[in-house]
Enzyme design. Structure first.
Site, PDB file in Angstrom:
ATOM      1  N   ASP A   8       0.857  -1.183   0.000  1.00  0.00           N
ATOM      2  CA  ASP A   8       0.000   0.000   0.000  1.00  0.00           C
ATOM      3  C   ASP A   8       0.893   1.232   0.000  1.00  0.00           C
ATOM      4  O   ASP A   8       1.750   1.388   0.880  1.00  0.00           O
ATOM      5  CB  ASP A   8      -0.898   0.015   1.241  1.00  0.00           C
ATOM      6  CG  ASP A   8      -1.990  -1.055   1.181  1.00  0.00           C
ATOM      7  OD1 ASP A   8      -2.017  -1.806   0.196  1.00  0.00           O
ATOM      8  OD2 ASP A   8      -2.798  -1.122   2.118  1.00  0.00           O
ATOM      9  N   ASP A 129     -15.309  -2.898  -1.306  1.00  0.00           N
ATOM     10  CA  ASP A 129     -14.879  -2.703   0.077  1.00  0.00           C
ATOM     11  C   ASP A 129     -16.110  -2.480   0.935  1.00  0.00           C
ATOM     12  O   ASP A 129     -16.913  -1.590   0.654  1.00  0.00           O
ATOM     13  CB  ASP A 129     -13.945  -1.493   0.163  1.00  0.00           C
ATOM     14  CG  ASP A 129     -12.795  -1.591  -0.835  1.00  0.00           C
ATOM     15  OD1 ASP A 129     -12.344  -2.723  -1.070  1.00  0.00           O
ATOM     16  OD2 ASP A 129     -12.369  -0.556  -1.374  1.00  0.00           O
TER      17      ASP A 129
END
Length: 243
Positions: A8, A129
């Site tokens: 990330d 998500d």
């Protein structure tokens, strides 16, 4: 079954967030390309990349870091974060990304996914998500009224290569994968599902395998790998025997 190590990217560095909160970022490596190389050398066969700044800003922000990673590895990478139009999708595919993940844009503009799948077959994944079972967008800042199943069903016939299902409530918190919800989703659709959010140990992977769900393509691991809670060789050995 594939185990995807996650990188990330925030401000050019390799970080992990807790519950998707940008102000709760832990820097694990300030050289993302070196981290990607280390994952390849550890035996991983596919890397999961996220441009966190891009997810919040709606456009690529950590492009230089992504390009340095792509130049450093020979294994495929999938990338999400800030990918909201066909031009950006095409740019990343041309630069060497194997699979592009559309998140917010998939919710707000489903036609983009359909068009992208038609133009780039097998190269488009959708990132769904969930917070409390509802789909979240804009770097998880906005929660919609749509359930993950509602959203996934819209892409059933689009030719999506995979759905990456992340449980935000567990992400970065090492609470264990939400296996029940992942299996429910995989059983309900024909698109392969990748589990994400909360993977904490080899036990999670054993439970995922024990669920015996052919629709699950694999799982993503971030913090557990960086913290040393998940041993790469042990995990890869476990998963290599699983289709």
């Amino acid at each position: 079954m594939i185990l995807f190590p996650a990188i990330d990217l925030k401000d050019g560095q390799c970080v992990r967030l807790v519950h998707g909160l940008m102000d709760q970022a832990t820097v694990f490596n300030d050289d993302p390309a070196a981290q990607a190389r280390a994952f390849e050398e550890a035996g991983f066969e596919y890397i999961h990349l996220v441009d966190l700044n891009g997810a919040f800003e709606g456009k690529p922000v950590n492009a230089a870091a992504v390009e340095s990673i792509l130049a450093a590895i020979s294994i495929p990478a999938q990338l999400g974060g800030g990918i909201r139009d066909l031009a950006t999708i095409e740019m990343w595919l041309e630069k060497g990304v194997r699979r592009v993940i559309i998140g917010t844009a998939a919710v707000k503009n489903p036609a983009l996914v359909i068009e992208a799948c038609r133009k780039f077959p097998g190269r488009i994944a959708v990132g769904l998500d969930a917070k409390g079972g509802r789909v979240a967008t804009e770097g998880w800042a906005d929660v919609s009224d749509l359930t993950v199943l509602d959203m996934a069903g819209r892409f059933e016939d689009a030719g999506v290569a995979a759905i990456i299902y992340t449980d935000i409530d567990r992400d970065g918190a090492l609470q264990g994968l939400n296996i029940e919800a992942t299996v429910s989703l995989a059983d309900a659709i024909s698109i392969p599902v990748i589990a994400s959010g909360g993977l904490s140990s080899i036990e999670d992977l054993k439970k995922l395998i024990a669920a015996n769900c052919s629709g699950i393509e694999g799982a993503i691991s971030g913090r557990a790998l960086y913290d040393g809670r998940l041993d790469p060789s042990e995990a890869l050995k476990l998963l290599r025997g699983v289709a």
